[in-house]
Structure formats: structure tokens, C-alpha cells
Scaffold this active site. Structure first.
Site, mmCIF file in Angstrom:
data_model
loop_
_atom_site.group_PDB
_atom_site.id
_atom_site.type_symbol
_atom_site.label_atom_id
_atom_site.label_comp_id
_atom_site.label_asym_id
_atom_site.label_seq_id
_atom_site.Cartn_x
_atom_site.Cartn_y
_atom_site.Cartn_z
ATOM 1 N N PRO A 37 7.408 -0.301 3.318
ATOM 2 C CA PRO A 37 8.484 -1.149 2.791
ATOM 3 C C PRO A 37 9.715 -1.057 3.693
ATOM 4 O O PRO A 37 10.190 0.040 3.972
ATOM 5 C CB PRO A 37 8.764 -0.540 1.408
ATOM 6 C CG PRO A 37 8.226 0.859 1.471
ATOM 7 C CD PRO A 37 7.116 0.851 2.460
ATOM 8 N N GLN A 112 7.465 -3.816 -3.703
ATOM 9 C CA GLN A 112 8.186 -2.587 -4.020
ATOM 10 C C GLN A 112 9.361 -2.923 -4.930
ATOM 11 O O GLN A 112 10.270 -3.664 -4.553
ATOM 12 C CB GLN A 112 8.703 -1.890 -2.757
ATOM 13 C CG GLN A 112 9.207 -0.486 -3.114
ATOM 14 C CD GLN A 112 10.009 0.186 -2.038
ATOM 15 O OE1 GLN A 112 11.023 -0.352 -1.580
ATOM 16 N NE2 GLN A 112 9.602 1.362 -1.628
ATOM 17 N N HIS A 183 9.722 2.234 -6.582
ATOM 18 C CA HIS A 183 10.511 2.972 -5.587
ATOM 19 C C HIS A 183 11.260 4.109 -6.283
ATOM 20 O O HIS A 183 12.289 3.888 -6.927
ATOM 21 C CB HIS A 183 11.491 2.019 -4.906
ATOM 22 C CG HIS A 183 12.174 2.596 -3.697
ATOM 23 N ND1 HIS A 183 12.171 3.951 -3.398
ATOM 24 C CD2 HIS A 183 12.879 2.005 -2.694
ATOM 25 C CE1 HIS A 183 12.850 4.152 -2.279
ATOM 26 N NE2 HIS A 183 13.287 2.988 -1.838
ATOM 27 N N TYR A 188 17.639 6.640 -4.355
ATOM 28 C CA TYR A 188 17.999 5.509 -5.222
ATOM 29 C C TYR A 188 17.825 5.885 -6.703
ATOM 30 O O TYR A 188 17.539 7.052 -7.015
ATOM 31 C CB TYR A 188 17.211 4.263 -4.800
ATOM 32 C CG TYR A 188 17.598 3.887 -3.378
ATOM 33 C CD1 TYR A 188 18.868 3.359 -3.116
ATOM 34 C CD2 TYR A 188 16.763 4.156 -2.304
ATOM 35 C CE1 TYR A 188 19.267 3.085 -1.817
ATOM 36 C CE2 TYR A 188 17.156 3.884 -0.997
ATOM 37 C CZ TYR A 188 18.412 3.349 -0.754
ATOM 38 O OH TYR A 188 18.833 3.097 0.516
ATOM 39 N N ARG A 235 6.471 5.488 -4.866
ATOM 40 C CA ARG A 235 6.960 6.166 -3.656
ATOM 41 C C ARG A 235 7.891 7.304 -4.066
ATOM 42 O O ARG A 235 8.821 7.104 -4.856
ATOM 43 C CB ARG A 235 7.704 5.173 -2.763
ATOM 44 C CG ARG A 235 7.974 5.747 -1.385
ATOM 45 C CD ARG A 235 8.572 4.724 -0.445
ATOM 46 N NE ARG A 235 8.022 4.894 0.903
ATOM 47 C CZ ARG A 235 8.693 4.653 2.014
ATOM 48 N NH1 ARG A 235 9.923 4.201 1.975
ATOM 49 N NH2 ARG A 235 8.132 4.824 3.203
ATOM 50 N N ARG A 275 11.764 14.012 8.522
ATOM 51 C CA ARG A 275 11.692 14.836 9.744
ATOM 52 C C ARG A 275 12.909 15.744 9.838
ATOM 53 O O ARG A 275 12.849 16.821 10.366
ATOM 54 C CB ARG A 275 11.663 13.930 10.969
ATOM 55 C CG ARG A 275 10.566 12.903 10.848
ATOM 56 C CD ARG A 275 9.642 12.957 11.998
ATOM 57 N NE ARG A 275 8.335 12.565 11.534
ATOM 58 C CZ ARG A 275 7.288 12.458 12.302
ATOM 59 N NH1 ARG A 275 7.378 12.689 13.575
ATOM 60 N NH2 ARG A 275 6.128 12.122 11.808
ATOM 61 N N ALA A 303 4.365 8.547 4.821
ATOM 62 C CA ALA A 303 5.229 7.789 5.734
ATOM 63 C C ALA A 303 6.243 8.765 6.298
ATOM 64 O O ALA A 303 6.672 9.683 5.601
ATOM 65 C CB ALA A 303 5.955 6.691 4.976
ATOM 66 N N GLY A 304 6.629 8.579 7.502
ATOM 67 C CA GLY A 304 7.627 9.485 8.055
ATOM 68 C C GLY A 304 7.672 9.463 9.554
ATOM 69 O O GLY A 304 7.809 10.492 10.208
HETATM 70 C C1 PHB Z 1 14.939 3.183 1.479
HETATM 71 O O1 PHB Z 1 15.304 4.058 2.254
HETATM 72 O O2 PHB Z 1 13.991 3.358 0.719
HETATM 73 C C2 PHB Z 1 15.692 1.918 1.440
HETATM 74 C C3 PHB Z 1 16.619 1.617 2.431
HETATM 75 C C4 PHB Z 1 17.327 0.428 2.342
HETATM 76 C C5 PHB Z 1 17.127 -0.419 1.291
HETATM 77 C C6 PHB Z 1 16.208 -0.122 0.315
HETATM 78 C C7 PHB Z 1 15.484 1.047 0.388
HETATM 79 O O3 PHB Z 1 17.807 -1.584 1.203
#
Ligand code: PHB
Length: 374
Positions: A37, A112, A183, A188, A235, A275, A303-304
Site C-alpha cells: 500500500p 487498504q 490498516h 495511525y 497490517r 529497519r 514489508a520493510g
Molecule cells: C503509512 O505509513 O502506512 C502511511 C503513510 C502515508 C499515508 C498513509 C499511510 O498517507
């Protein structure tokens, strides 16, 4: 749009772990390379645009999995301008051709669904109100954005936000998506509730691990009832500290969530492997997602910032079933093909990640055919 299904040549498949097929619940994926995403800030007025259909379809392979950019569940969920929403009929209609473009090329597309919580600014909020969160503590550093002090949600308001996620999931189905990714990562709203570095509530949504995870799990349950658990991914980033969202015991949080999610039988857990921490300290080697991978019964995605070699190792050593690629996929619309051929990669241009241009830095990264041989 014409039905164009890209099938990768059999050459090399199977010998490259990332390109081996994988059965993810009811989805028969032809390979393990997932579009992560990625916020691109090109959904003017929170409406998905026709250029998104081009962008996503460019990155589609037959039976390959794509996860949409973070998509806002309600008016209060906005954290960055020009991110798409999925709470109005018009937004659902605008998503339809984007999803159709992916389906026309045989892709599997999860939306997402996202609420920024305190990672927002009053100027982005309805009636210029304070952003909402589990807390009234604001983000103190401005390096990643301009944050307004949040307002702590009352206990009786929390079910309304859970309901917004449920409706966003229903709308995602209406738009044609194959599933949703909740998410609950990266600082967030959902993660603000989960982590004790932010959550200072004294009601049943704060304090113990069980209480802090209640909001996330209520969302999973509501979404599962609405669209079915076989269409849900989530996630998580227990080990990260993005947006000042950290936990004193990430290992316990990771295991608690993996076990709790098992009860819902969702499709996948998508774990972000940071990381570095905000301090600059490297955490790749000191923290491990393995216990969470072992505890979780469904598909495990990581993911990373993996490259081809690391992705290959992750799959070969069964540390994960799937690997999501962000920046590399952004800059290489045909990333699975390039990995298959071990072809050179386009470099990503960070300066155009979040610009409004519908083409530049978005749909103009060249395909392999146009990369000069060296
Ligand atoms: C995130 O790091 O998951 C992310 C970053 C920017 C966004 C939305 C999610 O606008």
C-alpha cells in the site's frame, strides 16, 4: 478496457522462490510479490481518479496481489490531502473503474482501509475540528507532517468508528475489491489504541494489552461479519515507532495480536519490519517477526524495504509466505518480470512520491522493454 492478461513465462518460475505460486485462502496467487500500500496523493478531493486505473493496472500480473493506497473510512480519517476515500457513493463509483482495470488484467485487489487518527491537522478535518484519537496527547515532532493536538474519543464514540470501518469494507465490496486490508500499523488510529506509548485511556480501551487491542479486534469482527473473514487482511507494525507510536513490549503485542486474530480466521497478516527506529538505531537484527509468524495461522506477509535477494531468502527460509514491495514496485511497474529475469531496476524518485501529477513519477516509469541494455 480490453482483457489483457499478463502471464509470466514459465522460464525460471519455481526456481525463484518469490515467483512460486501460493494459495492464500481462496486466492490462488501465481507468485509472492505483492504491491505494498503506497500513498500517492493523486486522488483530488479524496476521489480516486482515472489515472489510478492506469497506475494500478500497470502493476498488475495475472493472479498477483495488489494492495491499494491507504483509503480513508470517514471524513475524520483524513491525514494527508488528496488521499482517496471510500465512505461516499461517489467515491465507490470512482473506485469501480480502477478495480475493473486491475481485474481486466487478472489481478487480485485488496483495499487498504485507514483512519489517520491524531496524524492529522484541523485544517483537514470537518469544521476545522481537532483530529480524533485514543488520547489528547499530540505528536510532538513535525518532521513527518503538521499535526494538531487531538481530541480523545469518548468511550461511546468508539463504536461509531468501528462502524465506519465496517461500512468502508462494505463499500469496498461494492466497488469490486476482492478484500480489504485493515490498516492497524505505522502510528495511525488503530495503532494509537494498541500501543502503550500513546494510549493513556482508563476505560476498557486502555491499560492492559487486551484492552488496548480491543478496538482493533472489534473492527476485525465487525468487518468479518460484514464481508466475511475470507476477505480480510490486516497490517501491523508492533516493532516500529513511526509517528511516535511505540510500545514498551512489542514482542508481547505481536504475539497477542497473532493469537487473537487466529480466532477470526482472516486471510493474512501483513507485518511491517522497520529497519531503523526514530532514534536512528537499527532494529532489523534486534527484533524479529518470527514468533508472530509462527503464532499466526493464516498467510504471513512482510514489508520493510526488501530487495530481490532478501525477498528470495525470506521466502526460501519460510520467514514469510508473501513479500510486499513498495518503492521498488512504485518505480518498476513490471517488478515481478524484472525479478524473474534478474533485470536491472529503475531507480525511484522520492521527489515525486507525493506530487499531484497524474503522470510524472506515477505512470511514466518505464517497462523493461524501454530500459537500455547495459
Ligand atoms: C503509512 O505509513 O502506512 C502511511 C503513510 C502515508 C499515508 C498513509 C499511510 O498517507
Amino acid at each position: 478496457m480490453a482483457e489483457v492478461r499478463e502471464t509470466m513465462s514459465a522460464n525460471g518460475r519455481g526456481s525463484i522462490p518469490l515467483l512460486s505460486p501460493y494459495k492464500m485462502a481462496n486466492f490462488n496467487l501465481s507468485h509472492r510479490i505483492v504491491l505494498a500500500p503506497l500513498t500517492r496523493c493523486r486522488s483530488y478531493g479524496n476521489m480516486p481518479q482515472p489515472h489510478a486505473a492506469v497506475y494500478y493496472s500497470q502493476r498488475t500480473t495475472n493472479d498477483g496481489l495488489l494492495i491499494s493506497e491507504a483509503t480513508i473510512v470517514s471524513e475524520t480519517g483524513l491525514g494527508y490531502p488528496e488521499s482517496p476515500g471510500i465512505w461516499t457513493k461517489e467515491q465507490v463509483e470512482a473506485w469501480k473503474p480502477v478495480v475493473e482495470a486491475v481485474h481486466n488484467r487478472g489481478g487480485i485487489f485488496f483495499c487498504q482501509i485507514w483512519h489517520a487518527g491524531r496524524a492529522s491537522n484541523s485544517e483537514l478535518q470537518p469544521n476545522a475540528e481537532a483530529p480524533i484519537s485514543c488520547t489528547d496527547k499530540g505528536i510532538t515532532t513535525s518532521a513527518d507532517g503538521f499535526w494538531s493536538p487531538p481530541r480523545q474519543l469518548r468511550t461511546d464514540e468508539i463504536p461509531l468508528i468501528v462502524n465506519d470501518f465496517r461500512l468502508a469494507a462494505r463499500n469496498s465490496m461494492e466497488a469490486g475489491f476482492d478484500g480489504v486490508e485493515i490498516h492497524a500499523a505505522n502510528g495511525y488510529l488503530i495503532e494509537q489504541f494498541m500501543k502503550d506509548g500513546v494510549n493513556d485511556r482508563t476505560d476498557e480501551y486502555g491499560g492492559s494489552l487486551e484492552n488496548r487491542c480491543r478496538f482493533a479486534l472489534e473492527i476485525v469482527e465487525a468487518v468479518a461479519k460484514e464481508i466475511g473473514s475470507d476477505r480480510i487482511g490486516i497490517r501491523l507494525s508492533p516493532f516500529a515507532d513511526q509517528l511516535e507510536c511505540s510500545d514498551s513490549n512489542p514482542e508481547a503485542l505481536a504475539i497477542y495480536m497473532a493469537n487473537a486474530l487466529n480466532k477470526y480466521n482472516i486471510v493474512y497478516l501483513h507485518a511491517v519490519e522497520p529497519r531503523t527506529l526514530r532514534s536512528g538505531e537499527s532494529c532489523k537484527t534486534s527484533y524479529s517477526l518470527l514468533p508472530m509468524r509462527e503464532a499466526f495461522k493464516g498467510a504471513f506477509m512482510v514489508a520493510g524495504g526488501c530487495d530481490r535477494a532478501e525477498g528470495k531468502t525470506v521466502i526460501a527460509e519460510k520467514k514469510a509466505d508473501l513479500v510486499a514491495f513498495g518503492r521498488l514496485f512504485l518505480a518498476n511497474p513490471d517488478l515481478p518480470k524484472r525479478f524473474e529475469l534478474d533485470a536491472p531496476l529503475n531507480r525511484y524518485d522520492r521527489s515525486t512520491f507525493y506530487t499531484l501529477d497524474p503522470v510524472v513519477g506515477y505512470t511514466d516509469y518505464p517497462f523493461l522493454e524501454y530500459v537500455p541494455a547495459n
